[in-house]
Structure formats: structure tokens, C-alpha cells
Design a protein around this motif. Structure first.
Motif, PDB file in Angstrom:
ATOM      1  N   ASN A 179       0.808  -1.224   0.000  1.00 28.02           N
ATOM      2  CA  ASN A 179       0.000   0.000   0.000  1.00 28.02           C
ATOM      3  C   ASN A 179       0.836   1.265   0.000  1.00 28.02           C
TER       4      ASN A 179
ATOM      5  N   SER B 299      -2.898  -2.545   6.052  1.00 28.79           N
ATOM      6  CA  SER B 299      -4.050  -3.019   5.278  1.00 28.79           C
ATOM      7  C   SER B 299      -5.390  -2.610   5.896  1.00 28.79           C
ATOM      8  N   GLY B 300      -5.375  -1.948   7.047  1.00 30.26           N
ATOM      9  CA  GLY B 300      -6.625  -1.345   7.488  1.00 30.26           C
ATOM     10  C   GLY B 300      -7.134  -1.662   8.876  1.00 30.26           C
TER      11      GLY B 300
ATOM     12  N   THR C  33      -7.494   2.597   3.591  1.00 29.37           N
ATOM     13  CA  THR C  33      -7.738   1.199   3.954  1.00 29.37           C
ATOM     14  C   THR C  33      -8.439   1.112   5.314  1.00 29.37           C
TER      15      THR C  33
ATOM     16  N   LYS D 245      -0.566   4.501  -1.227  1.00 30.28           N
ATOM     17  CA  LYS D 245      -1.719   5.082  -0.524  1.00 30.28           C
ATOM     18  C   LYS D 245      -1.310   5.771   0.774  1.00 30.28           C
TER      19      LYS D 245
END
Lengths: 421, 283
Positions: free
Chosen positions: A114, A329-330, A348, A117
Motif C-alpha cells: 500500500n 491493510s486497514g 484502507t 496510498k
């Protein structure tokens, strides 16, 4: 130091594979071996939550052991005991101090899923294309190095990161609105004689000096060329003003750990002080009104990230990359956002938050329903709005970052004198 | 004769070995490090007096040493008076040995919990909205909460006295129990009143206990850093905090220099006290 242990029993259980492996000269890695990996993470208390370790075990299979220490102790450990941790969960200013020791290894951004992002603040320093970069140790200035083994920071994105950003926030003063009962809008209020014996500042030099600088500048006493890199003269003046205030009994106490700041505020010993966001939440959870007061001079911001010990290699290193990718990843992001922090990859985190939570914590919208902390207590009733508003409102008004200055050693001596005087 | 000599050397060897490895060597190491140099994140071998120069040249360090001595003197005086009184009561006013032991054990009960807990529990009592202030305000004695009850030298002193009085009670009680009661009877027969018995018989014979208790209390207070930090809300500093601040900031050589100066001062104080009373002779 190897973190993988082969007991006789495990080897026997391995059966054919074990026999094959023992006859082959090349090292072999088994996917199931990752379950035996133990990663030891040392860090500041801000992001050391048992829930995260439990979720790692559940999602990734390996064990994450967390040690929470205060900022000075983490710096000390990262700099002097590289064998005692695999992952350093530290702030960017600590990275500036520790990186030259060579105890951490640069991370290859091509392994970070990621990466694109990650918020701009950590890549080129700009939250939005027209943001002005604040004074102090801004994360992107110590976020990259030229390559593996390099001990000097790179000016821009070089493909090798020092820390993978995980958590950050904009800090300001916490106040007790019920005991002050008038609007507070400036850092200068910390030294207002009206609050004599009711104020506090944190006793962590690198952070405290920045709070002091915000106060002195707001009072109009000192104009700094760069608050994040003061001259000896500026340090003397800043500490001098606070020594005077201490002598006059302005401060009730100084605090060093999170829980001390909560107790000072909740018990009413102090009505205005340096504070961290989750401490405000903790005070409110006790039913005591407490506001994270936005101030016209802006916020003092900080960022933290995950660094890898130089000694990490092989399977544990792969596990560490897996952990980092999982971190971004969140799930953790959502967890941290509910504490009042920001996640380095906001989009995320959104997947792991309800629309109302996202609106309240990130967008600064009024809560539609009750806002609940990760531990389950209601911290905000429907209709409440976050102090300071949205992500862009808060992170867009950063006046300075926590810093390590060129004159750090001098500053630390002066700071010690301030505490001891 | 020679054989006996060898035997006693051998018997003393294990303890000597342990003391050399775990006491003498570490202290020598601290002394050595105190001459080293350091930068922000590491320290390295060197031979320079910069750490001592800074220490003796800093007015703050002098002030901190002064405060440490003052605090030690106050706490020593208070624990001595309180500890002596308790021991005196237990040894001479409680008649049966059973009750002496019961009451003695009673004084040790608070020591079954940790140091920190005993210290921290003062905070809700002494705070602005603590029990003491609330009671005084409720009784109409004061209108505004008393500020100096907590986060002041008063609260530090109070916590020290509370924490360390037992270290006075135990050795003094122990020596008092060994005073031959016939000496007191003889003094009374000779016409001495209660006060004269106290000053001419009991205090001189309790000296070893008083000295041992004093050494405990002085060593503990001089080396403390936690109590001062918590009870003063980090606002006061003693020598222990100077050292812990330095360690926290990776300034090990400077911390070692302060530790050496502290060690020397404490040793000098204890040496002086031992000259006043020969503990070994009196025990």
C-alpha cells in the motif's frame, strides 16, 4: 540470534520434509514455520495494544511480543541494545537520533503493497499539493535513506524507507472547560497567571521543548527562525521563561507517562496542560469534561512508524514485512483511528470503520449515534463533533513537528536544569 | 596451624569471590565509565574529567545535592524520633512477650505491599480534591483546598517517613530487647527518675540499633529517585533523579560520575557514623 527453534519433537513431526531438508545442503523455509516466528517489538506506549498482538496471531499466525516504554527508554534501547528487539515502533524524531547508530535496516518500498496510498505527509511532506511544510523534524525529512546500509537521510523518495509510517496526530493543549469556563484560544494561556498552580507540561525534553516554543512564540516573547532547530540563545531564552514560571508556582506537576497526565486532569489537580489525544478520551471516559483545545497558532504534530532491526534476516524478516503490509491493510488503522490517532493509510482504515465512525473521527462530522472506544465505553454521544474538526483541518494546521535539534545535547542539559531547578 | 590457615582462606573464598564479581567489579566499572566521553547516542572509552567538571561547575547540581542532604536530615530525624518511640513502647511498656510480638508484627503489615503502592496511595488522600482537603472543607476549617499537601517537599517527606520508619523500629527494638532489665531496676534503686533512666541507660545501650537504623534510612533516602519523582510531581530533584535523567538520555558517563560522587558522600557519612559507635563491639 535465531528466533526459530527446532525441537526434536517438531523435527520428528516434520516427517518426510524434515528428512529431505536434512539431506539437502540448501536452507529450506516451510510456510508453516512462520507460526514459530516470534517478533519482539519495542515501542512507545501509544501504539502498543494487546489487541494488535492478538489479531496478528489470528491473521498472520506468528507471535508478536510487545514492550511498551517511554520515549527516552525506547531511544535508549533502540540505540544501545539492537539485539533486544526485532521491530522498533518509534517516532520520527527518535529515528533521527537512532538511525546513525546503524541499528536499523532500510526497507524496500517495492515490498510494501500500500505504499502509494500512504499519506503525502510521509512521502513528500505535503498533505495536499499546496501545503506548507511545518518546522521541526518533519517525517519525510528522515523517512528515506539512499540505500541499504546508508546512514544519511535522503532528500526525497529514494525507494528505501527508514520507518514505515503507522500512526500520527496533531497535539495541542488539553483543558477542563468546566473549571476554566471561558474560551481558550492560544498556547500563551499555559503560562497565564490565572492558572497558577493548575498547569502542567510534559517532562520529555524533545516534545516539551516544542510545547514551550509554541507558548513563547504565542506570548510574543521570542521569534524563532526555526523552532525545530533552535540556537543556544533561543534555547536559553525559552527555558528561562519557563524556569521563571516554575519559580512562581505556575506548575502543579510535570508528567512523563500517559496515565499521569490522565490522573492530573481527571482529579482536577490541573486544568490546562500538554496532553495526548487518547488521554483526553480516557479522561472523558471517566465522565469528566475535557477538551482537546484547537489553538490559533496551530498544532504540534508527531508521527510514528515501524523500523526493522539491522539483525533481522531470513524468515523473521519476511514475517516482519508481512506484518508491515498487514499493519497498513486497514484493521490496525481503524483501531487506532478510534483512539483518536490517524492512520498512515486512511483509505484502507475506512474499510474497517462504520460510516458514522469515519465521519466523526476523520471527516469531522457530527456523530449520528454514540461513538464507542475500542474497549466498548461510550465516549461521545450522538451529535458530538471532534475537537478541531476534520483530518484536513487538524493536520493542515501543523505549526511544528517534534524535533531533534543540532543543539540537542545543550538543550537536554538545559531541560534537566529546568526540571531540577 | 598452616592447615587451619589454609582452611579459613578456603572458607572465606566463595563469599570473597561473589563480592568481587558482583560488587567490587561493577563499582570499578562505574568509576571507569565516569571518565568516558559520550555523544547523543553512544559513549566510548576515554580519560577526561569533563563529567566531573560539569557536575561540580553546575549550580543546579550543587542545589540538588543540597536538597538531597536536607531531605535526608529531616527524614532521618523524624524516623529516628518516631522509630525510637515505637520501639521504646514495644520493649518497655508492653508487658508480655506475646503482645510484644503481635504488636511488632502489626507494624510490619504495611510492608507486605510494594513500596510504590504505599507511596501512590497518598495521592488520592492529599490531592486538591483529596480526602484530607474535602474533610477540612466539609468541617468548615478551610475554604480553599491546601495546595502544599501534594506535589511538594512536604509530601515527599511524608512518603519517606512512612516508607522507612520501620527500618528504624526493627534494629532499635532488637537492641532494646537485649537490655538487661536488672540495669533499669538498679538505676531505679539508685534513685534515677524515668527520664534519667532513658538518657543514662536506655539510649546509650540502644546506640548500635540507632546506628544501624540510621545507616538504612540515610542510604535509602540518599539513593532514592522514585519517591521524589512521584510525590513531587516531578518538580523536585534529588541526586537519584539526576542520575536517572542522565541514563534516560543515554548520558551514561555523566550518570556514572554523579553516582561516584554520591557513593563517596554516602560512604563518608557512614564512615563518620561508625566512628561514633563501634557497632561490632556493642553487638
Amino acid at each position: 540470534m535465531s528466533k526459530i527453534h527446532y525441537s526434536r519433537r517438531n523435527v520428528l513431526k516434520g516427517g518426510v520434509a524434515a528428512v529431505a531438508a536434512s539431506t539437502l545442503p540448501a536452507p529450506m523455509i516451510w510456510a508453516q514455520n512462520i507460526k514459530d516466528v516470534v517478533l519482539r517489538q519495542a515501542g512507545t506506549g501509544v501504539s502498543a495494544f494487546n489487541e494488535v498482538a492478538a489479531k496478528v496471531k489470528e491473521d498472520l499466525g506468528f507471535t508478536l511480543e510487545m514492550t511498551a516504554l517511554d520515549s527516552d527508554a525506547v531511544t535508549q534501547r533502540a540505540a544501545t541494545q539492537p539485539d533486544s528487539y526485532d521491530i522498533a515502533d518509534i517516532e520520527y524524531w527518535i529515528c533521527k537520533k537512532v538511525w546513525p547508530t546503524g541499528n536499523l535496516q532500510a526497507m524496500d518500498i517495492s515490498k510494501i503493497a500500500n505504499y502509494d496510498k500512504i499519506a503525502g505527509t510521509f512521502r513528500d511532506g505535503k498533505l495536499t499539493p499546496d501545503s506548507v511544510i511545518a518546522q521541526g523534524t518533519a517525517p519525510h525529512t528522515v523517512g528515506f535513506v539512499e540505500g541499504p546500509g546508508s546512514t544519511t537521510f535522503a532528500a526525497q523518495d529514494s525507494g528505501w524507507m527508514t520507518l514505515i509510517p503507522t500512526i500520527y496526530n496533531a497535539d495541542t493543549l488539553g483543558i477542563r472547560p468546566d473549571l476554566i469556563s471561558r474560551p481558550i484560544d492560544s498556547w500563551a494561556e499555559l503560562l497565564n497567571p490565572e492558572f497558577k498552580g493548575k498547569a502542567s507540561i510534559l517532562d520529555i525534553s524533545s516534545i516539551g521543548i516544542m510545547d514551550m516554543a509554541m507558548v513563547c512564540e504565542a506570548m510574543g516573547e521570542i521569534q524563532y527562525a526555526d523552532k525545530g532547530n533552535m540556537t543556544r540563545d533561543e534555547i536559553d531564552k525559552t527555558i528561562g521563561i519557563f524556569m521563571e514560571a516554575k519559580k512562581n508556582g505556575q506548575f502543579r506537576a510535570f508528567w512523563k507517562s500517559f496515565d499521569e497526565s490522565v490522573n492530573l486532569m481527571a482529579s482536577g489537580e490541573v486544568v490546562i496542560q500538554s496532553m495526548w489525544s487518547p488521554a483526553i478520551t480516557a479522561v472523558r471516559a471517566q465522565g469528566v469534561p475535557c477538551v482537546y483545545q484547537p489553538l490559533k497558532e496551530g498544532y504540534r504534530s508527531w508521527g510514528g512508524g515501524i523500523g526493522l532491526s539491522a539483525g533481522l534476516s531470513g524468515l523473521p524478516l519476511d514475517a516482519a514485512y508481512e506484518y508491515i503490509n498487514w499493519y497498513l491493510s486497514g484493521w490496525v488503522g481503524g483501531f487506532l483511528m478510534r483512539q483518536g490517532y490517524y492512520s498512515a493509510v486512511p483509505e484502507t482504515s475506512k474499510l474497517f470503520m462504520s460510516e458514522d465512525e469515519w465521519g466523526f473521527w476523520y471527516e469531522g462530522k457530527a456523530a449520528a449515534g454514540d461513538i464507542v472506544s475500542p474497549s466498548g465505553t461510550v465516549i461521545e454521544k450522538a451529535g458530538a463533533v471532534r475537537d478541531g474538526g476534520s483530518f484536513l483541518d487538524r493536520m493542515g494546521k501543523v505549526a511544528c513537528w517534534n524535533s531533534v535539534m543540532d543543539e540537542n545535547q545543550y538543550m537536554v542539559r538545559k531541560w534537566n536544569e529546568f526540571i531540577a531547578a | 596451624m598452616r592447615r587451619a590457615n589454609l582452611n579459613s582462606w578456603l572458607l572465606a573464598a566463595p563469599l570473597t569471590g561473589v563480592l568481587v564479581v558482583f560488587l567490587v567489579l561493577p563499582i570499578l566499572l562505574i568509576v571507569a565509565v565516569s571518565f568516558w566521553s559520550s555523544n547523543e547516542f553512544s559513549f566510548y572509552p576515554d580519560f577526561q574529567f569533563g563529567n566531573y567538571e560539569y557536575l561540580f561547575g553546575s549550580s543546579v547540581a550543587w542545589k540538588v545535592f543540597g536538597l538531597t542532604f536536607m531531605m535526608t536530615a529531616i527524614v532521618w530525624a523524624l524516623t529516628l524520633v518516631i522509630g525510637f518511640t515505637i520501639a521504646f513502647f514495644l520493649a518497655f511498656h508492653v508487658r508480655t512477650q506475646k503482645w510484644q510480638m503481635v504488636l511488632f508484627l502489626l507494624t510490619t503489615i504495611p510492608f507486605w505491599t510494594s513500596n510504590i503502592i504505599r507511596m501512590i496511595s497518598w495521592i488520592p488522600l492529599l490531592g486538591k480534591n483529596g480526602l484530607v482537603n474535602q474533610t477540612l472543607i466539609g468541617a468548615g476549617i478551610i475554604n480553599e483546598p491546601i495546595q502544599w499537601l501534594l506535589y511538594s517537599s512536604f509530601s515527599v517527606c511524608l512518603a519517606f517517613v512512612h516508607l522507612y520508619t520501620l527500618f528504624m523500629v526493627v534494629p532499635i527494638f532488637n537492641t532494646m530487647m537485649r537490655i538487661d532489665k536488672s540495669l533499669i531496676e538498679a538505676a531505679r534503686d539508685g534513685g534515677a527518675n524515668g527520664f534519667q533512666i532513658l538518657t543514662n541507660v536506655i539510649i546509650p545501650l540502644s546506640k548500635p540499633g540507632i546506628m544501624i537504623g540510621s545507616i538504612f534510612v540515610i542510604a535509602l533516602v540518599m539513593s532514592d529517585f522514585v519517591t521524589t519523582r512521584f510525590m513531587s510531581g516531578s518538580q523536585l530533584a534529588n541526586v537519584g533523579r539526576l542520575i536517572s535523567n542522565d541514563i534516560g538520555l543515554l548520558q551514561y558517563p555523566s550518570a556514572a560520575a554523579t553516582a561516584v560522587v554520591l557513593l563517596v558522600t554516602v560512604l563518608l557519612m557512614i564512615g563518620a557514623m561508625l566512628r561514633l559507635v563501634d557497632i561490632r563491639k556493642e553487638l
